[in-house]
Design a protein around this motif. Sequence first.
Motif, PDB file in Angstrom:
ATOM      1  N   ALA A   1       0.941  -1.300  -0.245  1.00 31.92           N
ATOM      2  CA  ALA A   1       0.108  -0.285  -0.305  1.00 31.92           C
ATOM      3  C   ALA A   1       1.007   0.921  -0.021  1.00 31.92           C
ATOM      4  CB  ALA A   1      -1.209   0.308   1.268  1.00 31.92           C
ATOM      5  N   VAL A   2      -0.308   2.196  -0.127  1.00 36.21           N
ATOM      6  CA  VAL A   2       0.719   3.659  -0.141  1.00 36.21           C
ATOM      7  C   VAL A   2       0.395   4.110   1.203  1.00 36.21           C
ATOM      8  CG1 VAL A   2       1.333   6.064  -0.308  1.00 36.21           C
ATOM      9  CG2 VAL A   2       0.501   4.455  -2.437  1.00 36.21           C
ATOM     10  N   TYR A   3       1.516   3.892   2.402  1.00 37.96           N
ATOM     11  CA  TYR A   3       2.019   4.299   4.005  1.00 37.96           C
ATOM     12  C   TYR A   3       1.900   5.662   3.986  1.00 37.96           C
ATOM     13  CZ  TYR A   3       1.750  -0.128   4.964  1.00 37.96           C
ATOM     14  OH  TYR A   3       1.119  -1.777   5.352  1.00 37.96           O
ATOM     15  N   TYR A   4       0.830   7.095   4.882  1.00 35.71           N
ATOM     16  CA  TYR A   4       0.593   7.859   5.376  1.00 35.71           C
ATOM     17  C   TYR A   4       1.153   8.305   6.754  1.00 35.71           C
ATOM     18  CZ  TYR A   4      -1.476   8.189   0.480  1.00 35.71           C
ATOM     19  OH  TYR A   4      -2.149   7.833  -0.771  1.00 35.71           O
ATOM     20  N   CYS A   5       1.999   9.348   7.366  1.00 39.41           N
ATOM     21  CA  CYS A   5       1.701   9.249   8.009  1.00 39.41           C
ATOM     22  C   CYS A   5       1.236  10.819   8.481  1.00 39.41           C
ATOM     23  CB  CYS A   5       3.433   9.617   9.080  1.00 39.41           C
ATOM     24  SG  CYS A   5       3.869  11.656   8.200  1.00 39.41           S
ATOM     25  N   ALA A   6       0.164  10.742   9.925  1.00 42.94           N
ATOM     26  CA  ALA A   6      -0.747  12.167  10.175  1.00 42.94           C
ATOM     27  C   ALA A   6      -0.461  12.759  11.704  1.00 42.94           C
ATOM     28  CB  ALA A   6      -2.000  10.917   9.819  1.00 42.94           C
ATOM     29  N   ALA A   7      -1.144  13.784  11.421  1.00 39.95           N
ATOM     30  CA  ALA A   7      -0.998  14.569  12.751  1.00 39.95           C
ATOM     31  C   ALA A   7      -1.907  14.865  13.180  1.00 39.95           C
ATOM     32  CB  ALA A   7       0.529  15.474  13.180  1.00 39.95           C
ATOM     33  N   GLY A   8      -2.197  15.182  14.442  1.00 36.42           N
ATOM     34  CA  GLY A   8      -3.925  15.577  14.776  1.00 36.42           C
ATOM     35  C   GLY A   8      -3.934  15.101  16.420  1.00 36.42           C
ATOM     36  N   LEU A   9      -4.849  16.016  17.080  1.00 38.94           N
ATOM     37  CA  LEU A   9      -5.024  16.717  18.359  1.00 38.94           C
ATOM     38  C   LEU A   9      -5.960  15.300  18.699  1.00 38.94           C
ATOM     39  CD1 LEU A   9      -5.519  20.578  18.287  1.00 38.94           C
ATOM     40  CD2 LEU A   9      -3.422  18.772  18.144  1.00 38.94           C
ATOM     41  N   ILE A  10      -6.510  14.885  18.426  1.00 36.77           N
ATOM     42  CA  ILE A  10      -7.203  13.758  19.150  1.00 36.77           C
ATOM     43  C   ILE A  10      -6.677  12.365  19.017  1.00 36.77           C
ATOM     44  CG2 ILE A  10      -9.778  12.905  19.339  1.00 36.77           C
ATOM     45  CD1 ILE A  10     -10.256  15.215  17.854  1.00 36.77           C
ATOM     46  N   TYR A  11      -6.329  11.690  19.863  1.00 43.76           N
ATOM     47  CA  TYR A  11      -6.110  10.325  19.403  1.00 43.76           C
ATOM     48  C   TYR A  11      -7.814   8.968  19.098  1.00 43.76           C
ATOM     49  CZ  TYR A  11      -3.837   6.000  21.119  1.00 43.76           C
ATOM     50  OH  TYR A  11      -2.998   5.133  21.032  1.00 43.76           O
ATOM     51  N   ASN A  12      -7.086   8.652  18.155  1.00 46.25           N
ATOM     52  CA  ASN A  12      -8.663   7.881  17.180  1.00 46.25           C
ATOM     53  C   ASN A  12      -7.746   7.646  16.300  1.00 46.25           C
ATOM     54  OD1 ASN A  12     -10.081   9.552  14.949  1.00 46.25           O
ATOM     55  ND2 ASN A  12      -8.537  11.068  15.801  1.00 46.25           N
ATOM     56  N   ALA A  13      -8.906   6.743  15.219  1.00 46.79           N
ATOM     57  CA  ALA A  13      -8.262   5.720  14.537  1.00 46.79           C
ATOM     58  C   ALA A  13      -9.002   5.591  13.054  1.00 46.79           C
ATOM     59  CB  ALA A  13      -8.377   4.053  14.338  1.00 46.79           C
ATOM     60  N   VAL A  14      -9.343   7.555  12.979  1.00 49.76           N
ATOM     61  CA  VAL A  14     -10.279   7.789  12.235  1.00 49.76           C
ATOM     62  C   VAL A  14      -9.111   9.537  11.168  1.00 49.76           C
ATOM     63  CG1 VAL A  14     -12.409   8.862  11.407  1.00 49.76           C
ATOM     64  CG2 VAL A  14     -12.757   7.644  13.477  1.00 49.76           C
ATOM     65  N   ALA A  15      -9.310   8.358   9.571  1.00 47.33           N
ATOM     66  CA  ALA A  15      -8.636   9.516   8.847  1.00 47.33           C
ATOM     67  C   ALA A  15      -9.397  11.299   9.270  1.00 47.33           C
ATOM     68  CB  ALA A  15      -8.567   8.819   7.974  1.00 47.33           C
ATOM     69  N   ARG A  16     -10.193  11.318   8.936  1.00 44.89           N
ATOM     70  CA  ARG A  16     -10.678  12.759   8.598  1.00 44.89           C
ATOM     71  C   ARG A  16     -10.318  13.488   9.905  1.00 44.89           C
ATOM     72  NH1 ARG A  16     -15.612   9.537   9.423  1.00 44.89           N
ATOM     73  NH2 ARG A  16     -16.980  10.411  11.667  1.00 44.89           N
TER      74      ARG A  16
END
Length: 122
Positions: free
Chosen positions: A92-107
């Motif tokens: 697959a293509v692997y993406y890293c992401a940063a956010g302020l909520i500890y969750n598993a939802v991309a949006r």
Amino acid sequence: QVQLVESGGGLVQAGGSLRLSCAASRRAFSSYVMAWFRQAPGKEREFVARVLPSGGSTDYVDSVKGRFTISRDNAKNTAYLQMNSLKPEDTAVYYCAAGLIYNAVARNYDYWGQGTQVTVSS
């Protein structure tokens, strides 16, 4: 604004290992939850792993538990995904992401890297 740059993808045989890195541009890196997602051709983007800002808690999708390890080095503004015992279905293509909520939802993640291709041959 946080810029994320992934590296470390490539072609590997089944059973092999790769280590992905995600370098962040901002000093506030240590405030963000970091996560890895992946997207295979024709499929939706899938959660893979996440780690708290402190690095003290991690979570994984069931299909990678025991094989993948997410970690972070806040002094280096970098997150990692160590992938062992790779399988063709990990391709697959692997993406890293940063956010302020500890969750598993991309949006719910605010910043994304450009992605790095991982291909596992059988």
